[in-house]
Design a protein around this motif. Structure first.
Motif, PDB file in Angstrom:
ATOM      1  N   ILE A 146       8.822  -2.516 -30.075  1.00 42.15           N
ATOM      2  CA  ILE A 146       9.605  -1.451 -29.459  1.00 42.15           C
ATOM      3  C   ILE A 146       9.996  -0.439 -30.533  1.00 42.15           C
ATOM      4  N   LEU A 147       9.772   0.796 -30.243  1.00 43.66           N
ATOM      5  CA  LEU A 147      10.124   1.866 -31.174  1.00 43.66           C
ATOM      6  C   LEU A 147      11.458   2.454 -30.739  1.00 43.66           C
ATOM      7  N   MET A 148      12.449   2.304 -31.594  1.00 39.57           N
ATOM      8  CA  MET A 148      13.749   2.868 -31.253  1.00 39.57           C
ATOM      9  C   MET A 148      14.159   3.861 -32.322  1.00 39.57           C
ATOM     10  N   ALA A 149      14.766   4.935 -31.878  1.00 42.99           N
ATOM     11  CA  ALA A 149      15.228   5.954 -32.810  1.00 42.99           C
ATOM     12  C   ALA A 149      16.664   5.645 -33.211  1.00 42.99           C
ATOM     13  N   PHE A 150      17.031   6.048 -34.397  1.00 45.83           N
ATOM     14  CA  PHE A 150      18.397   5.885 -34.859  1.00 45.83           C
ATOM     15  C   PHE A 150      19.250   7.025 -34.314  1.00 45.83           C
ATOM     16  N   THR A 151      20.480   6.706 -33.931  1.00 44.88           N
ATOM     17  CA  THR A 151      21.414   7.752 -33.546  1.00 44.88           C
ATOM     18  C   THR A 151      21.902   8.430 -34.826  1.00 44.88           C
ATOM     19  N   ASN A 152      22.560   9.560 -34.682  1.00 41.83           N
ATOM     20  CA  ASN A 152      23.118  10.246 -35.855  1.00 41.83           C
ATOM     21  C   ASN A 152      24.120   9.347 -36.571  1.00 41.83           C
ATOM     22  N   GLU A 153      24.928   8.618 -35.801  1.00 43.71           N
ATOM     23  CA  GLU A 153      25.915   7.719 -36.389  1.00 43.71           C
ATOM     24  C   GLU A 153      25.233   6.601 -37.183  1.00 43.71           C
ATOM     25  N   GLN A 154      24.165   6.045 -36.630  1.00 42.96           N
ATOM     26  CA  GLN A 154      23.424   4.988 -37.334  1.00 42.96           C
ATOM     27  C   GLN A 154      22.759   5.529 -38.591  1.00 42.96           C
ATOM     28  N   MET A 155      22.218   6.713 -38.519  1.00 45.26           N
ATOM     29  CA  MET A 155      21.591   7.312 -39.706  1.00 45.26           C
ATOM     30  C   MET A 155      22.615   7.500 -40.812  1.00 45.26           C
ATOM     31  N   GLU A 156      23.807   7.937 -40.436  1.00 52.27           N
ATOM     32  CA  GLU A 156      24.856   8.128 -41.433  1.00 52.27           C
ATOM     33  C   GLU A 156      25.300   6.781 -42.008  1.00 52.27           C
ATOM     34  N   ARG A 157      25.462   5.797 -41.142  1.00 53.74           N
ATOM     35  CA  ARG A 157      25.954   4.488 -41.570  1.00 53.74           C
ATOM     36  C   ARG A 157      24.940   3.749 -42.437  1.00 53.74           C
ATOM     37  N   TYR A 158      23.673   3.797 -42.080  1.00 53.30           N
ATOM     38  CA  TYR A 158      22.648   2.993 -42.758  1.00 53.30           C
ATOM     39  C   TYR A 158      21.747   3.792 -43.694  1.00 53.30           C
ATOM     40  N   SER A 159      22.100   5.032 -43.981  1.00 51.01           N
ATOM     41  CA  SER A 159      21.227   5.884 -44.800  1.00 51.01           C
ATOM     42  C   SER A 159      20.941   5.280 -46.173  1.00 51.01           C
ATOM     43  N   ARG A 160      21.938   4.610 -46.753  1.00 51.26           N
ATOM     44  CA  ARG A 160      21.724   4.016 -48.080  1.00 51.26           C
ATOM     45  C   ARG A 160      20.756   2.846 -48.019  1.00 51.26           C
ATOM     46  N   HIS A 161      20.726   2.158 -46.900  1.00 52.92           N
ATOM     47  CA  HIS A 161      19.761   1.061 -46.746  1.00 52.92           C
ATOM     48  C   HIS A 161      18.365   1.624 -46.511  1.00 52.92           C
ATOM     49  N   ILE A 162      18.311   2.656 -45.684  1.00 52.26           N
ATOM     50  CA  ILE A 162      17.018   3.218 -45.287  1.00 52.26           C
ATOM     51  C   ILE A 162      16.281   3.825 -46.478  1.00 52.26           C
ATOM     52  N   ILE A 163      17.014   4.419 -47.428  1.00 52.28           N
ATOM     53  CA  ILE A 163      16.323   5.040 -48.567  1.00 52.28           C
ATOM     54  C   ILE A 163      15.819   4.010 -49.579  1.00 52.28           C
ATOM     55  N   LEU A 164      16.287   2.759 -49.470  1.00 55.32           N
ATOM     56  CA  LEU A 164      15.785   1.718 -50.363  1.00 55.32           C
ATOM     57  C   LEU A 164      14.357   1.349 -49.978  1.00 55.32           C
TER      58      LEU A 164
END
Length: 86
Positions: free
Chosen positions: A1-19
């Motif tokens: 399943i392909l799910m998009a991140f909400t703006n809130e999730q992108m802000e919250r998890y941005s440090r994890h995502i860039i790793l």
């Protein structure tokens, strides 16, 4: 399943995502992950906090202790209060 991140999730998890080790794929796995913690004491409570901060989707906590309504669970014990004089 392909799910998009909400703006809130992108802000919250941005440090994890860039790793490189986590990225979008890893964060989605964390969000779909499930963990059961046995015991909510000295190890279980902080583990739950860190798992929640990492974005684990479902966290269950099992503990045999009973909650006493007379105890203020939100108060900081004196030894952890830096303004406490010994």
């Amino acid at each position: 399943i392909l799910m998009a991140f909400t703006n809130e999730q992108m802000e919250r998890y941005s440090r994890h995502i860039i790793l490189q080790e986590v990225g979008v794929k890893g964060q989605k796995k964390l969000m779909n992950g499930k963990v059961l913690i046995i015991g909510a004491g000295g190890l279980g409570a902080p583990a739950a906090m860190y798992l929640a901060a990492a974005g684990v989707g479902t966290i269950g906590i099992v503990d045999a202790d009973e909650v006493d309504a007379k105890i203020d669970i939100f108060s900081v014990p004196p030894k952890f209060n830096r303004h406490y004089n010994t």
